[in-house]
Design a protein around this motif. Structure first.
Motif, PDB file in Angstrom:
ATOM      1  N   PRO A   7      -1.613 -16.002  23.009  1.00 12.64           N
ATOM      2  CA  PRO A   7      -2.028 -17.018  22.047  1.00 12.64           C
ATOM      3  C   PRO A   7      -1.504 -16.667  20.655  1.00 12.64           C
ATOM      4  CG  PRO A   7      -3.895 -15.669  22.718  1.00 12.64           C
ATOM      5  CD  PRO A   7      -2.715 -15.240  23.533  1.00 12.64           C
ATOM      6  N   ARG A   8      -1.125 -17.691  19.906  1.00  8.32           N
ATOM      7  CA  ARG A   8      -0.653 -17.468  18.542  1.00  8.32           C
ATOM      8  C   ARG A   8      -1.815 -17.020  17.681  1.00  8.32           C
ATOM      9  NH1 ARG A   8       3.092 -22.085  16.137  1.00  8.32           N
ATOM     10  NH2 ARG A   8       3.458 -20.506  14.578  1.00  8.32           N
ATOM     11  N   PRO A   9      -1.588 -16.054  16.828  1.00  8.47           N
ATOM     12  CA  PRO A   9      -2.676 -15.632  15.949  1.00  8.47           C
ATOM     13  C   PRO A   9      -3.084 -16.778  15.024  1.00  8.47           C
ATOM     14  CG  PRO A   9      -0.740 -14.213  15.693  1.00  8.47           C
ATOM     15  CD  PRO A   9      -0.366 -15.318  16.616  1.00  8.47           C
ATOM     16  N   GLU A  10      -4.337 -16.791  14.686  1.00  5.79           N
ATOM     17  CA  GLU A  10      -4.878 -17.813  13.788  1.00  5.79           C
ATOM     18  C   GLU A  10      -4.901 -17.262  12.368  1.00  5.79           C
ATOM     19  OE1 GLU A  10      -9.244 -19.760  13.060  1.00  5.79           O
ATOM     20  OE2 GLU A  10      -8.666 -19.276  15.112  1.00  5.79           O
ATOM     21  N   ARG A  11      -4.485 -18.067  11.420  1.00  9.42           N
ATOM     22  CA  ARG A  11      -4.521 -17.657  10.011  1.00  9.42           C
ATOM     23  C   ARG A  11      -5.917 -17.860   9.451  1.00  9.42           C
ATOM     24  NH1 ARG A  11       0.589 -20.900   7.900  1.00  9.42           N
ATOM     25  NH2 ARG A  11       2.098 -19.853   9.194  1.00  9.42           N
ATOM     26  N   VAL A  12      -6.385 -16.859   8.729  1.00 11.09           N
ATOM     27  CA  VAL A  12      -7.649 -16.957   8.019  1.00 11.09           C
ATOM     28  C   VAL A  12      -7.320 -16.716   6.545  1.00 11.09           C
ATOM     29  CG1 VAL A  12      -9.955 -15.998   7.719  1.00 11.09           C
ATOM     30  CG2 VAL A  12      -8.932 -16.102  10.009  1.00 11.09           C
ATOM     31  N   TYR A  13      -7.440 -17.765   5.737  1.00 11.19           N
ATOM     32  CA  TYR A  13      -7.125 -17.646   4.313  1.00 11.19           C
ATOM     33  C   TYR A  13      -8.281 -16.951   3.602  1.00 11.19           C
ATOM     34  CZ  TYR A  13      -3.064 -20.460   5.159  1.00 11.19           C
ATOM     35  OH  TYR A  13      -1.858 -20.900   5.631  1.00 11.19           O
ATOM     36  N   VAL A  14      -7.946 -16.001   2.747  1.00  8.69           N
ATOM     37  CA  VAL A  14      -8.939 -15.172   2.071  1.00  8.69           C
ATOM     38  C   VAL A  14      -8.666 -15.128   0.571  1.00  8.69           C
ATOM     39  CG1 VAL A  14      -9.444 -13.708   4.076  1.00  8.69           C
ATOM     40  CG2 VAL A  14      -7.569 -13.088   2.549  1.00  8.69           C
ATOM     41  N   LYS A  15      -9.712 -14.786  -0.165  1.00  9.12           N
ATOM     42  CA  LYS A  15      -9.573 -14.571  -1.605  1.00  9.12           C
ATOM     43  C   LYS A  15      -9.170 -13.113  -1.809  1.00  9.12           C
ATOM     44  CE  LYS A  15     -12.195 -14.802  -5.880  1.00  9.12           C
ATOM     45  NZ  LYS A  15     -13.495 -15.132  -6.474  1.00  9.12           N
ATOM     46  N   VAL A  16      -8.165 -12.888  -2.645  1.00  7.07           N
ATOM     47  CA  VAL A  16      -7.675 -11.536  -2.892  1.00  7.07           C
ATOM     48  C   VAL A  16      -7.582 -11.311  -4.393  1.00  7.07           C
ATOM     49  CG1 VAL A  16      -5.723  -9.944  -2.588  1.00  7.07           C
ATOM     50  CG2 VAL A  16      -6.374 -11.479  -0.727  1.00  7.07           C
ATOM     51  N   GLU A  70      -5.741   0.240   9.447  1.00  2.00           N
ATOM     52  CA  GLU A  70      -4.531  -0.427   8.982  1.00  2.00           C
ATOM     53  C   GLU A  70      -4.552  -1.899   9.391  1.00  2.00           C
ATOM     54  OE1 GLU A  70      -0.185   0.367  10.332  1.00  2.00           O
ATOM     55  OE2 GLU A  70      -0.729   1.909   8.864  1.00  2.00           O
ATOM     56  N   ARG A  71      -4.269  -2.775   8.446  1.00  2.00           N
ATOM     57  CA  ARG A  71      -4.241  -4.228   8.677  1.00  2.00           C
ATOM     58  C   ARG A  71      -3.038  -4.825   7.967  1.00  2.00           C
ATOM     59  NH1 ARG A  71      -7.443  -4.034  12.617  1.00  2.00           N
ATOM     60  NH2 ARG A  71      -9.650  -3.831  12.230  1.00  2.00           N
ATOM     61  N   VAL A  91      -4.950 -13.432   6.442  1.00  2.91           N
ATOM     62  CA  VAL A  91      -4.874 -12.402   7.470  1.00  2.91           C
ATOM     63  C   VAL A  91      -4.798 -13.130   8.802  1.00  2.91           C
ATOM     64  CG1 VAL A  91      -6.085 -10.625   6.162  1.00  2.91           C
ATOM     65  CG2 VAL A  91      -7.383 -12.188   7.590  1.00  2.91           C
ATOM     66  N   GLU A  92      -4.344 -12.436   9.822  1.00  7.20           N
ATOM     67  CA  GLU A  92      -4.259 -13.049  11.148  1.00  7.20           C
ATOM     68  C   GLU A  92      -5.343 -12.471  12.038  1.00  7.20           C
ATOM     69  OE1 GLU A  92       0.445 -14.122  11.563  1.00  7.20           O
ATOM     70  OE2 GLU A  92      -0.253 -12.220  12.386  1.00  7.20           O
ATOM     71  N   LYS A  93      -5.952 -13.346  12.832  1.00 11.20           N
ATOM     72  CA  LYS A  93      -6.897 -12.887  13.861  1.00 11.20           C
ATOM     73  C   LYS A  93      -6.456 -13.507  15.173  1.00 11.20           C
ATOM     74  CE  LYS A  93     -10.567 -16.300  13.905  1.00 11.20           C
ATOM     75  NZ  LYS A  93     -11.992 -16.503  13.931  1.00 11.20           N
ATOM     76  N   ALA A  94      -6.796 -12.835  16.245  1.00 14.70           N
ATOM     77  CA  ALA A  94      -6.397 -13.314  17.568  1.00 14.70           C
ATOM     78  C   ALA A  94      -7.066 -14.656  17.829  1.00 14.70           C
ATOM     79  CB  ALA A  94      -6.784 -12.313  18.633  1.00 14.70           C
ATOM     80  N   ALA A  95      -6.290 -15.619  18.292  1.00 18.39           N
ATOM     81  CA  ALA A  95      -6.834 -16.933  18.620  1.00 18.39           C
ATOM     82  C   ALA A  95      -7.640 -16.826  19.902  1.00 18.39           C
ATOM     83  CB  ALA A  95      -5.703 -17.941  18.782  1.00 18.39           C
ATOM     84  N   ALA A  96      -8.626 -17.683  20.043  1.00 16.98           N
ATOM     85  CA  ALA A  96      -9.438 -17.703  21.257  1.00 16.98           C
ATOM     86  C   ALA A  96      -8.559 -18.105  22.437  1.00 16.98           C
ATOM     87  CB  ALA A  96     -10.600 -18.673  21.098  1.00 16.98           C
ATOM     88  N   ALA A  97      -8.725 -17.445  23.546  1.00 11.66           N
ATOM     89  CA  ALA A  97      -7.939 -17.757  24.740  1.00 11.66           C
ATOM     90  C   ALA A  97      -8.358 -19.107  25.307  1.00 11.66           C
ATOM     91  CB  ALA A  97      -8.133 -16.673  25.786  1.00 11.66           C
ATOM     92  N   GLU A  98      -7.357 -19.882  25.731  1.00 14.81           N
ATOM     93  CA  GLU A  98      -7.644 -21.198  26.326  1.00 14.81           C
ATOM     94  C   GLU A  98      -7.933 -21.029  27.806  1.00 14.81           C
ATOM     95  OE1 GLU A  98      -4.660 -24.074  25.490  1.00 14.81           O
ATOM     96  OE2 GLU A  98      -4.506 -23.491  23.401  1.00 14.81           O
TER      97      GLU A  98
END
Length: 99
Positions: A7-16, A70-71, A91-98
């Motif tokens: 699965p393509r990683p999902e983008r999570v937009y964050v404040k930095v 490390e991230r 940051v990227e997080k693993a997308a939920a498996a279909e």
């Protein structure tokens, strides 16, 4: 034949929070999640240009250490037509498996 599709990683937009040195180098110092949790960036191990998958948007990938782990932290440059918006962090997080 059983092919596994990653699965393509999902983008999570964050404040930095970001500091700039006198040469203009951008240095992220902490990340805040949407739920308000804030994590200090302990160290930047690597920095390299990176293109966003799926389109030709330029950006950067920072390999950072947060809570001893490390991230990858990505800076996505925005469209040059909007001069007041330089870019955004994710940051990227693993997308939920279909199923």
């Amino acid at each position: 034949m059983n092919l596994q599709i990653r699965p393509r990683p999902e983008r999570v937009y964050v404040k930095v929070v970001t500091a700039f040195d006198q040469t203009g180098y951008m240095c992220p110092t902490c990340i805040t999640w949407a739920d308000g949790r804030t994590f200090q960036i302990e160290k930047i191990r690597d920095f390299r240009p990176a293109y966003t998958a799926g389109n030709d948007v330029g950006g950067d990938c920072y390999t950072v250490v947060i809570c001893g782990q490390e991230r990858h932290l990505f800076f996505e440059r925005t469209d040059p037509l909007f001069s007041s918006r330089v870019g955004r962090w994710y940051v990227e997080k693993a997308a939920a498996a279909e199923t």
